[in-house]
Design a protein around this motif. Structure first.
Motif, PDB file in Angstrom:
ATOM      1  N   GLY A   1       2.149  20.242 -11.116  1.00 52.99           N
ATOM      2  CA  GLY A   1       1.251  20.559 -10.017  1.00 52.99           C
ATOM      3  C   GLY A   1       1.157  19.505  -8.938  1.00 52.99           C
ATOM      4  N   THR A   2       1.908  18.403  -9.076  1.00 51.97           N
ATOM      5  CA  THR A   2       1.903  17.350  -8.058  1.00 51.97           C
ATOM      6  C   THR A   2       3.164  17.453  -7.203  1.00 51.97           C
ATOM      7  N   ASN A   3       3.195  16.713  -6.115  1.00 53.47           N
ATOM      8  CA  ASN A   3       4.373  16.685  -5.246  1.00 53.47           C
ATOM      9  C   ASN A   3       5.389  15.711  -5.833  1.00 53.47           C
ATOM     10  N   SER A   4       6.016  16.157  -6.910  1.00 54.53           N
ATOM     11  CA  SER A   4       6.946  15.294  -7.614  1.00 54.53           C
ATOM     12  C   SER A   4       8.216  16.045  -7.975  1.00 54.53           C
ATOM     13  N   THR A   5       9.306  15.285  -8.077  1.00 53.37           N
ATOM     14  CA  THR A   5      10.602  15.794  -8.518  1.00 53.37           C
ATOM     15  C   THR A   5      11.079  14.895  -9.647  1.00 53.37           C
ATOM     16  N   ALA A  42       0.858  -1.177   0.000  1.00 56.82           N
ATOM     17  CA  ALA A  42       0.000   0.000   0.000  1.00 56.82           C
ATOM     18  C   ALA A  42       0.900   1.235   0.000  1.00 56.82           C
ATOM     19  N   VAL A  43       0.680   2.160  -0.919  1.00 55.46           N
ATOM     20  CA  VAL A  43       1.606   3.274  -1.104  1.00 55.46           C
ATOM     21  C   VAL A  43       1.153   4.539  -0.380  1.00 55.46           C
ATOM     22  N   LEU A  70       0.699   8.555  -7.058  1.00 54.77           N
ATOM     23  CA  LEU A  70       0.272   9.760  -6.348  1.00 54.77           C
ATOM     24  C   LEU A  70      -1.242   9.768  -6.165  1.00 54.77           C
ATOM     25  N   GLN A  71      -1.979   9.310  -7.144  1.00 54.50           N
ATOM     26  CA  GLN A  71      -3.439   9.240  -7.030  1.00 54.50           C
ATOM     27  C   GLN A  71      -3.856   8.243  -5.960  1.00 54.50           C
TER      28      GLN A  71
END
Length: 242
Positions: A90-94, A43-44, A64-65
């Protein structure tokens, strides 16, 4: 022209052929690789995730979803990262451009590291595993898939013959050059034992080993299921940081 993992997918013809292949209703990634990855994933929700070979960011978007706290993607192909940046805006991503060997990763940050069908392009796998181990929190996991060693061993074949899969030079680990997707690319063959021991030596406890055994229910026809039941295409390993 010979391409490496760094520049192979930036070749325009290869890039277009790849997406045409992935867009088919019957493709090995969707029917054989992805179902096993989904089974292996924990589970992420709330996890910080690193993806080595993030491609166009589709899987990162999905994670992310599902509630992943953050997503850190690395890819050597600029064309892939361009799509990923658009998708994950717009997402919490790098997102980081570069090969796995050369990029710098933050230490002790990730709960989970993924790599899907990318590590067979890596020459110095030991150094990448060591870098990944340092980037994980205590008890964090690495889940990865690669082309099965039975597939990468011989350069004398492009897939199976009517008589079966030709296995040659299996114990001669090292570089292989093959024609694929309209280009010539360098991959690195390793035995199953190589992957297992290299993972252990990098500080992981090997938890799970899987192969791409097909499941009848995901195949549209009996003929395609039987064809994919003849030999394994992919190998999967799960390691936990000691």
């Amino acid at each position: 022209m010979l391409h490496t993992g760094r520049n192979f997918f930036d070749n325009e013809e290869v890039f277009e052929n790849y997406w045409q292949l992935r867009g088919r209703n019957v493709n090995a990634n969707a029917l054989l690789e992805e179902p096993v990855i989904e089974e292996l994933l924990p589970a992420v929700n709330g996890l910080s995730i690193l993806d080595l070979g993030c491609g166009d960011g589709q899987f990162g978007e999905r994670l992310l979803q599902r509630g992943a706290a953050s997503f850190f993607g690395v890819d050597a192909a600029e064309k892939m990262l361009t799509r990923a940046k658009e998708r994950l805006s717009g997402t919490n991503s790098t997102l980081l451009h570069g090969t796995f060997e050369e990029v710098s990763l933050p230490e002790g940050q990730f709960d989970l590291v993924l790599s899907r069908l990318a590590l067979h392009y890596v020459d110095d796998l030991a150094s990448v595993f060591e870098k990944v181990q340092k980037s994980l929190i205590s008890g964090g996991k690495l889940i990865f898939s690669v082309e099965h060693p039975l597939q990468t061993a011989s350069t004398h074949q492009q897939g199976a013959t009517p008589e079966g899969l030709l296995i040659d030079d299996y114990f001669l680990s090292g570089a292989r050059e093959i024609e694929w997707l309209g280009g010539r690319v360098q991959k690195f063959h390793r035995t199953l034992e190589d992957y297992f021991i290299t993972l252990q030596q990098a500080g992981f406890t090997v938890e799970t080993l899987r192969e791409s055994k097909p499941k009848r229910e995901v195949f549209p026809t009996e003929a395609e299921f039987l064809r994919r039941s003849r030999y394994p295409l992919f190998l999967f390993l799960v390691g936990q940081k000691r």
